[in-house]
Design a protein around this motif. Structure first.
Motif, PDB file in Angstrom:
ATOM      1  N   GLN A 183      37.165  37.279 -10.475  1.00  0.00           N
ATOM      2  CA  GLN A 183      37.011  38.622 -11.054  1.00  0.00           C
ATOM      3  C   GLN A 183      38.346  39.355 -11.039  1.00  0.00           C
ATOM      4  O   GLN A 183      38.709  40.028 -11.996  1.00  0.00           O
ATOM      5  N   ARG A 184      39.080  39.244  -9.939  1.00  0.00           N
ATOM      6  CA  ARG A 184      40.364  39.946  -9.836  1.00  0.00           C
ATOM      7  C   ARG A 184      41.361  39.391 -10.833  1.00  0.00           C
ATOM      8  O   ARG A 184      42.114  40.148 -11.450  1.00  0.00           O
ATOM      9  N   SER A 237      26.300  45.037 -11.370  1.00  0.00           N
ATOM     10  CA  SER A 237      27.622  45.682 -11.341  1.00  0.00           C
ATOM     11  C   SER A 237      28.306  45.518  -9.999  1.00  0.00           C
ATOM     12  O   SER A 237      29.500  45.791  -9.888  1.00  0.00           O
ATOM     13  N   PRO A 278      29.306  42.931  -8.006  1.00  0.00           N
ATOM     14  CA  PRO A 278      30.483  42.059  -7.807  1.00  0.00           C
ATOM     15  C   PRO A 278      31.765  42.679  -8.345  1.00  0.00           C
ATOM     16  O   PRO A 278      32.838  42.493  -7.781  1.00  0.00           O
ATOM     17  N   LEU A 279      31.649  43.422  -9.415  1.00  0.00           N
ATOM     18  CA  LEU A 279      32.825  44.070  -9.992  1.00  0.00           C
ATOM     19  C   LEU A 279      33.420  45.096  -9.049  1.00  0.00           C
ATOM     20  O   LEU A 279      34.619  45.384  -9.098  1.00  0.00           O
ATOM     21  N   TYR A 315      33.186  44.979  -5.605  1.00  0.00           N
ATOM     22  CA  TYR A 315      33.599  44.441  -4.297  1.00  0.00           C
ATOM     23  C   TYR A 315      35.104  44.564  -4.052  1.00  0.00           C
ATOM     24  O   TYR A 315      35.521  44.839  -2.928  1.00  0.00           O
ATOM     25  N   PRO A 316      35.966  44.357  -5.086  1.00  0.00           N
ATOM     26  CA  PRO A 316      37.398  44.471  -4.806  1.00  0.00           C
ATOM     27  C   PRO A 316      37.805  45.838  -4.246  1.00  0.00           C
ATOM     28  O   PRO A 316      38.818  45.953  -3.578  1.00  0.00           O
ATOM     29  N   TYR A 317      37.034  46.865  -4.529  1.00  0.00           N
ATOM     30  CA  TYR A 317      37.421  48.205  -4.077  1.00  0.00           C
ATOM     31  C   TYR A 317      37.001  48.490  -2.637  1.00  0.00           C
ATOM     32  O   TYR A 317      37.340  49.532  -2.086  1.00  0.00           O
TER      33      TYR A 317
END
Lengths: 225, 304, 407
Positions: free
Chosen positions: A193-194, B227, B229-230, B232-234
């Protein structure tokens, strides 16, 4: 003039919004441009609503194929518009909150709009099942990896996944299905995703520069430079 | 009753799937309407027989819980309803859970919406949760509903620096300056916690990019499972925690019941209840994946 | 002769009373400490201007109270503010035990302030000395974002360089993108079957760059549609997108020399509401049975509904979105999917103009830069954690610093 003015506006607004990130004195200009777009978007509601009425009225008048659906569309449009604009059945009258308890608008919203929207969203459950049945097949190596990952994640979010591998000792706890599912979501999935997000960000930069510099003009209805 | 229901539902689904498996072995692809029928049974039976499972909060949910739990009483929490009726079944349990938690801890709740359809949902929440379960809370002192403003991220850009440039009054037209809970509130930066609930645009990501990060304000999110998984980076730097879908809502509800057993003994727990159908649906989808692959390999072999 | 001491009958009781009083006061003192009536105040309160803002914030730092040690003594801190020269202190915020920083977001540019911090305990407050004066000021440049500015400048410079470089006629290699190669085939299929094309530009407004990308691809597709004389159907969910799309298609028909064949009804507004829109589009698909469906723009939960419905009517489906959450649905259900940046590259790819293709090259430079930074960061962080080494520690921190936005 028809081409130059929009290009100039695009360049000016784009440049100011970029600068407003780095220069605090210009920060308010960035906010103001956002407000201008809001104002234009609100006026555009009339364009869209007018088009909706015209197209559907035309279909009803000429009894085109599917004109019954147009009748339903128009009925829904005008009833909801009247309920909201005139604040019908509103306990506070014309000054009350448009969505006040007991108002026609709120009742229509709660008993028709809400369930219809939820029904459409619920269709996803069925479509996910049919898409999974069709798409998750081990046709090649990549598809097999996808299949295995999907299997683990689906199982990991059920009690069956917890029970199936609870016998695995703590030292190998990563192999327990729920932990494996969390690892897949937070490691390879997140990495992918990243990577996609980095690519998207660069694509947005490139596209935005093309727009700001006027290289790309198709959205104006003219061929590019 | 629940055990009988579990047995009956398993029997129906397993028998049906076995039949499908036999059909697949014979080389017949399942009609999509049969798939839809199975899904309908898998989702409705747990609801009818009240089948549910116990939940334990994961760290990403627990972090949100602890933040609200540990904020000093009287802290200012802004709750944004950024979803429509279509997403409501999935995220309403978590938005109600946030409301209950914030109010039981004595925090001040500021409700707003970036989605037009969120306004009615917020009004429903005020009526069904705050007025019914917290009748001692006073509007304008403990909670306020600011309503919807068009503009999406444009609204965030503005209220990050000056609330009153966008909101002069609340949803019924009462001047903000006449409300005690707006004394000294100049912008979003005066909030102690932002919570955005929604899975679309504008949503949690826009709140991070346009409010929380530039304003250095803690933010928690609630979103549809698709939404999550999108976002998680944050976590955990730009977002203190996230509730993803029904599972997140169920985990939060179980934390509330565990830590405030007397206050929330009779609290509705739609999140926990809906995990039953979700679990059954997952199992059915898994079965379909297996059957689909069997069908594929058999047809491939026949083709060869 | 012995001397008889005078007896002192009251001495012992007096001593006992004195001892009792000493112990009583000591125990009272101990009780007061335990109940927190008296705790040490915070020390070294320092106020400073918050950097890189418009002069609306001030920072307050202090040394923790010596009684803030996890016991029940200090229960928090309260920060007070007054104007310079004024004694009228007002409370501006609270901090938890263990915290020694507060950001005051309610100050005015150019006005002087002083602060006091009080350690809170169950019996009251223990005040610090007054801090230095601070005057919040407007900064012209947000130096915290210097790394972002430099990286942005590098990427922008490489894009602009390759755009101008491409004018010189040098041919650039661009890899094939299956979804874009298939557009011709998809439109050809619609022509042969005599069925229309459905184009969905996403559900966001024109302020989303994905929608703009979808509209630029629409321009190319509409040109082919005009050339082949087939019908295009474009229901949209935003009014501004409707007007923009109409202009785009009208110009495409004019460019193909067939302005009379254009009809405003090719593009129509449905509704802003997400699932109302997808219900309408699904209905259009099932009734009109388009041969080809394009989904190019921003999509959310409705993506799978659209794709599965398209699949059920047997249409060729080409999708493209920069919403990572929706990509798996499109990949599973559509024939071709443009993933993320491919959507933005599509307009350049289809135009085949050197300047537009040059921008793709510049984008690739940016991607190379990202990859290099990631690889260096990962290697240095791994080595520094596993084996130490001052160089790798420094390198790891440097990479972390340049890739983090400071606030």
């Amino acid at each position: 003039m028809k081409r130059q003015v929009p290009l100039l506006i695009t360049f000016t607004v784009g440049a100011v919004l970029i600068l407003s990130t780095f220069f605090p004195p210009v920060e308010t200009m960035g906010e103001d441009f956002s407000l201008y777009f809001d104002i234009i978007a609100v006026f555009a509601f009339f364009l869209g609503g007018g088009n909706l009425i015209r197209v559907n009225s035309d279909a009803i008048a000429k009894k085109k194929k599917g004109w019954g659906f147009s009748m339903v569309t128009m009925a829904g449009f005008f009833i909801m518009l009247a309920a909201g604009l005139l604040k019908l059945w509103n306990p506070g009258g014309i000054r009350g909150d448009v969505a006040g308890t007991g108002s026609m608008f709120q009742l229509l919203y709660d008993w028709i709009f809400n369930p219809l929207g939820a029904t459409m969203y619920a269709l996803l459950a069925f479509y996910v099942a049919s898409a999974s049945y069709r798409a998750f097949r081990a046709k090649n190596r990549d598809a097999t990896i996808l299949l295995v990952a999907a299997f683990i994640i689906l199982l990991g979010r059920t009690p069956l996944g917890v029970y199936a591998t609870s016998w695995i000792p703590e030292s190998f706890s990563i192999l327990q299905i729920p932990n494996l599912a969390i690892w897949i979501m937070s490691s390879p999935n997140l990495a992918g995703q990243r990577a996609i997000m980095i690519g998207i960000a660069l694509g947005v930069v490139s596209m935005s520069l093309r727009l700001i510099l006027g290289v790309e003009r198709t959205y104006l209805g003219v061929d590019s430079e | 009753m629940s055990s009988i229901g579990l047995i009956i539902s398993f029997f129906i689904i397993v028998a049906g799937l076995l039949w499908l498996l036999i059909q697949s072995i014979r080389g017949q692809e399942a009609d999509r309407r049969v798939i839809f029928l199975f899904m309908a049974i898998a989702v409705s039976v747990p609801l009818l027989f009240n089948i549910s499972f116990s939940e334990k909060a994961t760290l990403i949910v627990e972090d949100v819980y602890r933040k609200i739990e540990n904020l000093p009483a009287g802290s200012k929490i802004l709750l944004s309803y950024d979803y429509g009726p279509s997403m409501s079944p999935e995220v309403e349990p978590m938005s109600n859970a946030f409301l209950r938690h914030a109010l039981v801890k004595g925090h001040k709740v500021y409700i707003m919406c970036l989605w037009a359809t969120g306004q009615s949902l917020a009004a429903t929440a005020v009526d069904s949760v705050i007025k019914r379960e917290f009748p001692e809370k006073v509007y304008g002192i403990d909670y306020v509903n600011l309503g919807y403003k068009a503009g999406g991220t444009g609204v965030l850009n503005v209220i990050l620096t000056d609330f009153r440039k966008m909101y002069l009054a609340d949803v019924v037209g009462t001047n903000l300056d006449s409300m005690p809970m707006f004394q000294g509130i100049k912008s979003l930066k005066d909030m102690d916690l932002l919570i955005s609930i929604g899975g679309g645009y504008p949503g949690v990501k826009e709140w991070i990019l346009f409010a929380s990060a530039p304003g250095n304000i803690p933010l928690a999110g609630g979103c549809a499972a698709v939404s999550a998984p999108l976002l998680y980076p944050y976590y955990p730097r730009q977002m203190i925690g996230l509730l993803g879908g029904i599972k997140g809502a169920a985990e939060y509800e179980s934390e509330l019941k565990k830590n405030h057993p007397q206050r929330f003994a009779n609290m509705p727990v739609p999140g926990i209840k809906m995990m039953g159908p979700q679990t059954m649906a997952h199992l059915v989808v898994l079965a379909f994946i297996v059957i689909g692959n069997i069908s594929y390999f058999i047809s491939k072999r026949k083709g060869q | 002769m012995t001397v008889t001491r005078k007896s002192k009958p009251f001495l012992t009781p007096i001593i006992l009373v004195l001892v009792f009083l000493v112990f009583l006061s000591a125990s009272l003192f101990a009780q007061e400490t335990a109940s927190g009536i008296s705790v040490a105040p915070p020390a070294n309160v320092v106020a400073s201007d918050f950097n890189y803002d418009r002069g609306e914030q001030a920072e307050v730092r202090w040394k923790l109270s010596s009684d803030d040690n996890g016991s029940a003594g200090v229960i928090g801190y309260e920060i007070f503010r007054a104007g310079v020269g004024s004694e009228d202190f007002v409370s501006v915020g609270l901090a938890l035990p263990g915290e020694s920083y507060f950001l005051d977001k309610d100050v005015q540019k150019g006005v002087g302030y002083v602060y006091k911090v009080a350690a809170l305990y169950s019996g009251g407050q223990s005040f610090s000395d007054v801090s230095n004066a601070v005057i919040p000021e407007l900064e012209m440049i947000n130096w915290n974002l210097l790394n972002l500015f430099i990286i942005g400048l590098l990427i922008a410079a490489s894009v602009i360089y390759f755009i101008s470089h491409a004018k010189k006629g040098r041919k650039l290699f661009i890899r094939k993108i299956a979804g874009l190669e298939a557009i011709d085939e998809a439109i050809g299929r619609a022509t042969e079957m005599g069925r229309p094309i459905l184009f969905i530009p996403g559900i966001n407004d024109m302020d989303d760059v994905q929608t703009i990308a979808g509209i630029t691809i629409l321009g190319r597709v509409a040109r082919m549609v005009a050339d082949y004389d087939i019908k295009i159907n474009m229901p949209v969910s935003r009014s501004i997108v409707m007007t923009t799309a109409r202009e785009t298609i009208k110009e495409a028909y004019a460019g193909a020399g067939r302005p009379d064949a254009y009809n405003d009804d090719m593009v129509r507004y449905v509704t802003d509401e997400q699932f109302g829109y997808v219900a309408a589009v699904d209905g259009i698909m099932v009734r009109e049975k388009p041969a080809t469906c394009f989904y190019l723009g921003a999509f959310f939960a409705e993506s799978l509904i659209l794709a599965e419905t398209g699949n059920s009517i047997g249409a060729i489906q080409i999708a493209g979105t920069a919403q990572p959450a929706q990509l798996p649905f499109f990949v599973a259900a559509c024939d071709y999917t443009l993933i993320g940046e491919e959507l933005f590259a599509a307009s350049a790819y289809l135009s085949n103009e050197p300047k537009q293709l040059g921008s793709l090259k510049g984008q690739d430079i940016g991607k190379s830069l990202a990859m290099i930074i990631i690889i260096i960061g990962v290697i240095s962080a791994t080595i520094s954690r596993a084996w130490g080494g001052s160089f790798f520690i420094w390198l790891s921190e440097f990479v972390n610093k340049i890739s983090t936005i400071q606030n």
